[in-house]
Design a protein around this motif. Structure first.
Motif, mmCIF file in Angstrom:
data_model
loop_
_atom_site.group_PDB
_atom_site.id
_atom_site.type_symbol
_atom_site.label_atom_id
_atom_site.label_comp_id
_atom_site.label_asym_id
_atom_site.label_seq_id
_atom_site.Cartn_x
_atom_site.Cartn_y
_atom_site.Cartn_z
ATOM 1 N N THR A 83 -14.820 71.127 -23.291
ATOM 2 C CA THR A 83 -14.370 70.661 -22.801
ATOM 3 C C THR A 83 -13.159 69.522 -23.495
ATOM 4 O OG1 THR A 83 -15.786 69.754 -21.349
ATOM 5 C CG2 THR A 83 -14.318 68.287 -21.321
ATOM 6 N N ASN A 84 -12.218 70.413 -23.885
ATOM 7 C CA ASN A 84 -10.985 69.463 -24.804
ATOM 8 C C ASN A 84 -11.054 67.927 -25.013
ATOM 9 O OD1 ASN A 84 -9.711 70.374 -26.596
ATOM 10 N ND2 ASN A 84 -7.597 70.181 -25.596
ATOM 11 N N ALA A 85 -11.396 67.619 -23.935
ATOM 12 C CA ALA A 85 -11.136 65.860 -24.102
ATOM 13 C C ALA A 85 -12.639 65.206 -24.916
ATOM 14 C CB ALA A 85 -10.883 65.013 -22.967
ATOM 15 N N ALA A 86 -13.159 65.752 -25.111
ATOM 16 C CA ALA A 86 -14.035 65.273 -25.895
ATOM 17 C C ALA A 86 -15.009 66.419 -27.189
ATOM 18 C CB ALA A 86 -15.529 65.493 -24.075
ATOM 19 N N GLY A 87 -13.850 66.159 -27.224
ATOM 20 C CA GLY A 87 -13.907 67.435 -28.839
ATOM 21 C C GLY A 87 -14.652 68.639 -28.628
ATOM 22 N N GLY A 88 -14.603 69.128 -27.290
ATOM 23 C CA GLY A 88 -14.612 71.058 -27.308
ATOM 24 C C GLY A 88 -13.477 71.786 -27.308
ATOM 25 N N ASN A 89 -13.415 72.856 -27.474
ATOM 26 C CA ASN A 89 -12.161 73.294 -27.318
ATOM 27 C C ASN A 89 -12.447 74.839 -26.208
ATOM 28 O OD1 ASN A 89 -10.076 75.419 -28.303
ATOM 29 N ND2 ASN A 89 -10.629 74.994 -30.742
ATOM 30 N N PRO A 90 -11.095 74.876 -25.090
ATOM 31 C CA PRO A 90 -11.233 76.311 -24.731
ATOM 32 C C PRO A 90 -11.162 76.996 -24.675
ATOM 33 C CG PRO A 90 -10.103 74.247 -23.767
ATOM 34 C CD PRO A 90 -10.349 73.699 -24.954
ATOM 35 N N MET A 91 -10.541 77.590 -26.117
ATOM 36 C CA MET A 91 -9.994 78.546 -26.538
ATOM 37 C C MET A 91 -11.212 79.108 -27.547
ATOM 38 S SD MET A 91 -7.277 79.350 -25.803
ATOM 39 C CE MET A 91 -7.173 80.454 -26.666
ATOM 40 N N MET A 92 -12.203 77.941 -27.882
ATOM 41 C CA MET A 92 -13.196 78.766 -28.545
ATOM 42 C C MET A 92 -14.458 80.186 -27.188
ATOM 43 S SD MET A 92 -16.775 76.779 -30.310
ATOM 44 C CE MET A 92 -17.811 76.625 -28.796
ATOM 45 N N TYR A 93 -14.156 79.649 -26.144
ATOM 46 C CA TYR A 93 -14.459 80.051 -25.211
ATOM 47 C C TYR A 93 -13.746 81.449 -25.644
ATOM 48 C CZ TYR A 93 -16.215 81.902 -20.691
ATOM 49 O OH TYR A 93 -16.796 82.522 -19.478
ATOM 50 N N VAL A 94 -12.226 81.842 -25.009
ATOM 51 C CA VAL A 94 -11.606 82.529 -24.814
ATOM 52 C C VAL A 94 -11.366 83.620 -26.187
ATOM 53 C CG1 VAL A 94 -8.903 83.861 -24.710
ATOM 54 C CG2 VAL A 94 -9.913 80.968 -24.293
#
Length: 658
Positions: free
Chosen positions: A265-276
């Motif tokens: 979740t980008n807005a909460a400090g995560g990174n969707p590109m890590m999933y990719v």
């Protein structure tokens, strides 16, 4: 008590879905009725569902794959029809949300529940025979692997009738797969069907690696191992290395959805590109997990039907190992547009081009094997030649996409869809069909009908080019993928041609089903009493068709590559032994089937948040596995008299056939 499950989960208002569900129910009732009418429940349980024989398990994997091929291709037909109808001003017949489910289910089914079971089924059927083993290293684990894969397939099909499936694409990129954008159960069905089947696939690979490394016949050094076994070993090693990445990635997505965490979740400090990154670190090796065993199939087919040893055996082995290693350092070419920078993109572009080299080596080896050989143009050979032409085109388009500037233009377009299907259909599906026709008489004792086999091949080949060559052009024109409708009249004719191509492929599938039906009907005329209908070169052809449950009366001693061919030259093949000895074999067990059943219930309960049922199903699976570990009556000895009688019958049939 039932969590999120209500009657509203059944899509009564969607006639297309309910029609499909009704068709599935009718088919299931017909199967149950047929089994009951012919009183087959007892043999079905004792000889198949509880079997730990690698040959029976391989056949059941292939049956699952064929069923899911029909299911997955129905989605393909629906997509092509929708795009053709909705590209000339019309709205088509599928609502946008349903179309999104269809293309997601199509990708998931074809990769995870058609191609994977087909490849693993052929590996299960053939590899122990090729290396002179009696069974795989862990027979019970083999059974459990099959039923965990089946449990995942059951969950995917349940999503059609209860709830819905993911609308995210077959790789479920966040943030679309996060709870905020997919609050329904579709992504949950996706996660648990893949997690459960992924465990089964991982266990199958561990089993295969152990079998190949530890159970080879005396004298079978690694450089005497048949190429199909080599490629199966490479594929299994890729599974062991890559599938834990998938498991961890989906586990993090599950934590995001179930416990409110924010890995992606980008807005909460995560990174969707890590999933990719993670999903493609699994996803690109997955392509080679599927294609490597098919390379082995083509090698076996070409050598057998050319009447020659495989040209460049050593280079084939090293090329397979090279592909195995390189497949792990090319994943980023799937998202050059991420913005990693010129250095990173250049590195992955170069590695992608390099991996084409060992693949090209294989193509030339097959061509040189055919050169000056007496090639018999049987159905398996036609599939192989069709592969060489089609896959070469797919490889060239892949090298084009490996150039970052070109990929920036073509990324997410139908050009990419055409390239991917060029590789998967032209490589994997054609390979599975070649292996299916090649080893069918070994598995069943009778050959497949050649006429219908060739009709199926030509329908697939012609249909493929009509269905996907227009997509290359549409991609170059700028049409992106996953569109349920377009408003460019220039594209309409290309989409209509693609729909016609899909229809011709469907005729090929019907021809395959007819081929199986006709072959079963005419099995007496098509029987193989010799065990060696193709004048084969490897050890699976040294025993009866179908093989006895113990495979070999005496463990063969290997003196050269193409061990069976050498035995025939020395005159020691198909001979009566002076004495037979008792054989140690594993007993059948229902534990794997029961664990698979609990796994399906567990997945369904987790999808719908029925926590008491999930806890009960998980406990049931664990208790079943532990109870089986205390079972000391899990093996037995086949009496030498039974072995002698079985071998005598086979040798007598051979003499009568001669």
């Amino acid at each position: 008590m039932l969590g999120r499950l209500t009657l509203d989960a059944i899509p009564y208002d969607n006639p297309i879905v309910m029609g499909a569900v009704l068709f599935m129910v009718v088919c299931a009732l017909a199967v149950v009725g047929g089994i009951s009418h012919f009183r087959l429940w007892r043999p079905l349980w004792s000889e198949w569902l509880t079997s730990v024989d690698h040959k029976n398990i391989g056949i059941m994997y292939i049956v699952l794959a064929i069923v899911m091929l029909v299911r997955g291709f129905s989605d393909a037909i629906m997509m092509r029809a929708q795009q053709a109808l909705a590209s000339d001003g019309g709205a088509g017949y599928l609502p946008p949300q349903h179309f999104d489910q269809v293309f997601t289910a199509h990708g998931v089914i074809m990769i995870f529940f058609m191609a994977m079971p087909f490849v693993i089924g052929l590996m299960n059927l053939v590899v122990p025979l090729q290396i002179g083993a009696r069974d795989v290293a862990f027979p019970y684990l083999n059974s459990m692997s099959l039923w965990l894969t089946t449990a995942g397939a059951v969950l995917v099909n349940l999503s059609l009738a209860v709830g819905n499936f993911a609308r995210t694409g077959w790789l479920a990129y966040p943030p679309l797969s996060e709870l905020h954008f997919s609050p329904d159960v579709g992504v949950d069905y996706y996660i648990w069907s893949l997690q459960i089947s992924g465990v089964g696939t991982l266990l199958a690979a561990v089993n295969m690696i152990t079998t190949i490394l530890r159970l080879r016949a005396p004298g079978m050094t690694m450089m005497r191992v048949p190429i199909f076994t080599w490629t199966s070993l490479c594929s299994s090693m890729l599974i062991v290395a890559a599938f834990p990445i998938l498991t961890a990635t989906l586990a993090m997505l599950s934590l995001d959805r179930y416990l409110g965490m924010h890995f992606f979740t980008n807005a909460a400090g995560g990174n969707p590109m890590m999933y990719v990154n993670l999903i493609w670190a699994w996803g690109h090796p997955e392509v080679y997990i599927l294609i490597l065993p098919c390379f082995g199939i083509y090698s076996e087919v070409i050598a057998t039907f050319s009447g020659k040893p495989l040209f460049g055996y050593t280079s084939m082995v090293y090329a397979s190992v090279c592909i195995t290693v390189l497949s792990f350092i090319v994943w980023l070419h799937h998202f050059f547009t991420m913005g990693s920078g010129a250095d990173v993109n250049a590195f992955f572009g170069i590695t992608t081009m390099i991996i084409a080299v060992p693949t090209g080596v294989k193509i030339f080896n097959w061509l040189f094997t055919m050169y000056r050989g007496r090639v018999r143009f049987t159905t398996p050979v036609l599939w192989t030649i069709g592969f060489m032409v089609t896959f070469t085109i797919g490889g060239m388009t892949g090298v084009l996409l490996a150039v970052p500037p070109a990929d920036f233009v073509l990324h997410n377009s139908l050009f990419l869809v055409a390239h991917f299907h060029n590789a998967i259909i032209g490589g994997v599906v054609f390979g599975c069909m070649a292996g299916f026709n090649y080893w069918f008489p070994k598995a069943t004792g009778f050959r497949l009908d050649e006429r219908l086999g060739k009709i199926s091949f030509w329908c697939w080949l012609v249909g493929f080019y009509l269905a996907f060559m227009p997509l290359y052009l549409l991609g170059l024109m700028g049409m992106t993928r996953r569109l349920d409708r377009v408003d460019n009249p220039v594209w309409h004719i290309y989409l209509v041609v693609a729909m016609v191509g899909a229809g011709i492929i469907f005729c090929g599938i019907l021809a395959q089903l007819a081929q199986i039906f006709v072959s079963v009907r005419d099995r007496v005329a098509l029987k193989d009493a010799t065990g060696d209908p193709w004048n084969g070169r490897t050890l699976e052809w040294a025993v009866a068709s179908p093989p006895p449950f113990y495979n070999f009366a005496e463990t063969p001693v290997v003196r050269a590559r193409d061990a069976f061919w050498q035995m025939k030259r020395l005159g020691i093949a198909h001979r009566e032994l002076p004495a037979y000895h008792q054989i140690h074999m594993p007993r059948n067990t229902g534990a794997g089937f029961i664990v698979g059943g609990f796994a399906a219930v567990l997945g369904f309960a987790l999808v719908w948040h029925i926590w008491w049922l999930a806890i009960g199903a998980f406990a049931g699976a664990i208790v079943t596995a532990i109870a089986h570990s205390f079972n000391e009556n899990r093996d037995y000895h086949v009496p030498s008299e039974l072995v002698a009688l079985t071998e005598a019958r086979y040798l007598q049939k051979r003499l009568q056939e001669a």
